[in-house]
Design an enzyme around this catalytic site. Structure first.
Site, PDB file in Angstrom:
ATOM      1  N   CYS A 167      -4.010   2.136   2.428  1.00  0.00           N
ATOM      2  CA  CYS A 167      -2.525   1.726   1.781  1.00  0.00           C
ATOM      3  C   CYS A 167      -1.634   1.048   2.796  1.00  0.00           C
ATOM      4  O   CYS A 167      -0.691   0.205   2.531  1.00  0.00           O
ATOM      5  CB  CYS A 167      -1.851   2.922   1.192  1.00  0.00           C
ATOM      6  N   HIS A 485       1.342   8.551   2.115  1.00  0.00           N
ATOM      7  CA  HIS A 485       0.938   7.447   1.261  1.00  0.00           C
ATOM      8  C   HIS A 485       2.005   6.362   1.323  1.00  0.00           C
ATOM      9  O   HIS A 485       3.181   6.718   1.443  1.00  0.00           O
ATOM     10  CB  HIS A 485       0.709   7.784  -0.178  1.00  0.00           C
TER      11      HIS A 485
END
Length: 532
Positions: A167, A485
């Site tokens: 990510c 994340h």
């Protein structure tokens, strides 16, 4: 630039002779007499200051500054809605609020520019209109279908598959893909790979060019960036593997590899860039890093460091290239009493960019930049040998921006790695949609060596407003330092925002963007000027 009815109306009433005279004498300056007149008269008729962005009214030949809005005030008070940029000859329509194009006026300008070039002994004028080659004409004929990009168009939006804790890479790729000047470079097919056919398989710039084609092909299915990941692992071994990585670290590594693979510099181009980056006391550093590749043209800025001797006030200056500005969060170290202002009763930053104790926690991007550009007392344990005193003396150090990049990237240092302590700083730091970097420029510094008082001024007389930036991408980190994340917001067109969460692309509002935590902030310069 497009044409408008106001130019047609103007020409029917006044003709083109006024524009011809202004262009001949004050824009192209096509004779020795015209150049002398331009040099003598090229000032704003209101403030009497010379300005790089002077505009001449086409109705009454009033000269006014564009950046300080003097030409705007004249236009609206006199109802004179057309003015010519005295640097490039382009026409600005105040009714339309934009630069507009007229074929007849462009032809006049071209003739005057050719005359000016000949009078200076030049072979031709620098700016040549693009004409398609026979090959390009044939390609256009074979591909008659055109894709029209409108305000509501979503072309350029495409998700990226997460290949396993990637990510961090996806967010940086989305930010680079939506960097306006970088996008224009690759979509114009400007990259000309200098590597051999075998080496080109490992060229990250070629892969970026392919990515831009993928994003703007109109295909909406999420893209799988396996080739990009392989090239990153090959060229930046410290990022190899499927462990979580830092998005900022990936950004710097990617820019470094792209820079090295561009092969876009020559000795002459290095000299043109090197003039901004100097060693101590203004000597050129000669660093081979400075080049004219697209990465350096867009992302490289110049950070000026002024070290001032506390004994004799001698200033030693160093200017270094930077790709981003890393800003500390959390409370800073206390400032020695000798450096505090007289009015130091408050522990929070005061208005006017004055020096304040460093124990406060910044709550905005402006707070962070104020702390970044204020003087730092180096202390008795870090004495520096003064070239004037010829002895080691205590000194203060101040950082300011000497040269602003086209794209300014601000890194909010949310991950703290001190001795025995690893934590994430989740303090909300507000950031604006538009940012003016003028107060943090070296030109805005108090040049009287007043390092004990106000150093960075809130404004500087005579400075252009061309230091303003617009936000276009924000990278955010959710979670803790051990497990988290990355997502990002990107701006599409002028005012549409989207959230990119790996393969998911969703509509977002400006309020959502500005209320996000913020880890990497990408700003684009509002006004771009040609190199002189």
């Amino acid at each position: 630039m497009t044409s408008c009815g106001h130019i047609t109306e103007y020409k029917s009433k006044y003709g083109t002779n006024q524009f011809r005279i202004i262009h001949a004498y004050f824009i192209a300056a096509s004779s020795d007499n015209a150049r002398r007149r331009k040099g003598k008269s090229g000032v704003c008729h209101t403030c009497r200051f010379p300005s790089f962005r002077l505009h001449a009214c086409l109705y009454c030949v009033y000269f006014g500054c564009y950046t300080t809005k003097h030409i705007h005030e004249h236009a609206f008070s006199k109802n004179h809605n057309l003015a010519a940029d005295m640097t490039y000859g382009t026409i600005f329509c105040f009714e339309c609020g934009d630069y507009v194009y007229d074929k007849e006026l462009e032809s006049i300008a071209q003739i005057q520019n050719e005359k000016a070039a000949k009078s200076l002994g030049l072979k031709s004028y620098n700016f040549i209109a693009w004409e398609p080659t026979e090959v390009e004409v044939e390609i256009l004929r074979q591909n008659p279908k055109r894709r029209k990009v409108e305000n509501k168009s979503t072309i350029g939006l495409r998700g990226l598959i997460n290949l396993g804790n990637t990510c961090f890479m996806n967010c940086i790729v989305q930010s680079l893909i939506h960097t306006p000047v970088l996008r224009d470079f690759f979509l114009a097919d400007k990259h000309n790979c200098q590597m051999t056919s075998v080496e080109a398989q490992q060229c990250l710039v070629c892969e970026m060019a392919r990515l831009f084609q993928e994003f703007y092909s109109g295909n909406r299915t999420p893209h799988i960036p396996y080739r990009l990941l392989h090239l990153v692992w090959t060229n930046a071994r410290h990022l190899a593997g499927y462990e979580q990585q830092d998005a900022h670290e990936f950004l710097i590594a990617a820019l470094d590899v792209l820079h090295r693979h561009c092969k876009g510099y020559s000795d002459n181009k290095c000299l043109s860039i090197n003039k901004f980056f100097t060693g101590r006391n203004g000597m050129t550093s000669g660093n081979p890093h400075h080049c004219n590749c697209i990465i350096d043209q867009i992302f490289t800025g110049g950070l000026q460091s002024d070290v001032t001797c506390q004994e004799c006030n001698n200033v030693s200056t160093t200017i270094d290239p930077i790709w981003d500005i890393s800003l500390d969060l959390g409370p800073g170290a206390p400032i020695p009493n000798a450096l505090l202002n007289v009015n130091n009763s408050s522990s929070s930053p005061s208005s006017g960019f004055s020096n304040s104790p460093g124990t406060y926690e910044p709550t905005s991007l402006l707070d962070c930049l104020k702390r970044f550009t204020k003087p730092e007392h180096l202390g008795s344990s870090a004495k520096i040998k003064c070239s004037t005193c010829h002895s080691y003396q205590e000194s203060t150090k101040q950082l300011t921006m000497k040269k602003l990049p086209i794209v300014a990237c601000f890194h909010l240092k949310r991950f703290e790695h001190s001795t025995g302590l690893h934590k994430k700083i989740s303090t909300f730091v507000s950031f604006p949609e538009e940012l003016d970097m003028t107060p943090f420029m070296s030109s805005s510094r108090n040049n009287t060596n007043g390092y004990r008082n106000q150093i960075v001024q809130e404004s500087a007389k005579g400075l252009s407003c061309d230091n303003k930036y617009s936000l276009f991408a924000v990278v955010n980190h959710m979670g803790t330092i051990e497990c988290g994340h990355y997502t990002c917001f990107i701006r599409q067109h002028k005012d549409q925002w989207f959230k990119c969460d790996d393969h998911l692309i969703t509509k977002a509002t400006l309020n959502e963007v500005l209320k996000s935590e913020g880890y990497l902030l990408f700003y684009h310069k509002q006004i771009l000027e040609y190199q002189q």
